[in-house]
Design an enzyme around this catalytic site. Sequence first.
Site: not given
Length: 270
Positions: A146, A159
């Site tokens: 990401s 995350y």
Amino acid sequence: MKHLRLNNKWVLVTGASSGLGQEMARQLANMHKANLIIAARRADKLNELKAELEKTAGIQVKVIVADLSIPEEADRVIAESITDGNLYGAILNAGVTYFGRHTELPWDNFESILKTNVIGVVRMTNNLVKYFEQPGKEGSVMLVSSMAGYFPVPYQAAYSATKAFITAFGSALHNELTNPEFAITVFAPGGIATEMTDNSKFNELKGWLMPVSEAAKEGIHAFITRKYNYVPGLLNRVGNVFMNFLPKKFIGGKMSKVYLKSLNKAQQGE
Ligand SMILES: NC(=O)c1ccc[n+]([C@@H]2O[C@H](COP(=O)([O-])OP(=O)(O)OC[C@H]3O[C@@H](n4cnc5c(N)ncnc54)[C@H](OP(=O)(O)O)[C@@H]3O)[C@@H](O)[C@H]2O)c1
């Protein structure tokens, strides 16, 4: 390095029961005529996708139901995928997030994020590298990371940290490989409209989300052309370069305000 030719080849996609994984599976089948091994926990969703793709694309689909946060399950997915020696590619896409104050994230949930996004991915990658590093093997592995791995996102601290790990891990490993016919790609999207972002906490951020079909198309492009690191979307790529010229603390502060506003609005609506 030669581009992948996916026609009639077997490709594993983890996290294919929804979102980016499901859409990449659809495009791999319908547009590239790849045979698929699809893995996730929700058997019903995987079986629906199998029936759909065998009908629309005329390809073969194997379903593996597995919880990839359990290392032995991650091992099993790869063992079942490589058993006949025909696996040509793998997209390790399954992942989970938590959007909220880190201090409110229960330890068990944190461990589950770590196990799914990091430990399971490393276990599978280790097994895949052993398989693809054999002489004469051709193929690719793509790790779905990401942009949050490049720029730590406040209120998604755990995350972001798992994705920073995956970006560093995949990028470093890319340059350790000895088989010229094998590559590892790190794919790092910004926000995408999927189940992961389909909740009120993301309401204020929805305008930034990329349609999942576009993200999937660019992901497959990165996979086939065996990119080193790839960020989908021109704006994301420009932003990614531009942000490198700004102080990281400044970017983090700005992101913090935007994410907190979205989080607060969702909590006020509860
Ligand atoms: N959405 C975004 O904004 C965004 C941005 C950048 C990167 N990404 C990354 O893209 C990937 C896909 O996310 P998405 O947005 O498509 O989210 P999603 O729609 O929630 O899909 C996540 C997938 O991962 C699977 N999964 C989660 N935990 C699992 C486990 N323990 N074992 C097996 N499978 C598991 C889910 O299947 P089951 O629930 O059936 O197990 C599902 O198929 C993730 O790695 C995510 O970090 C997403």
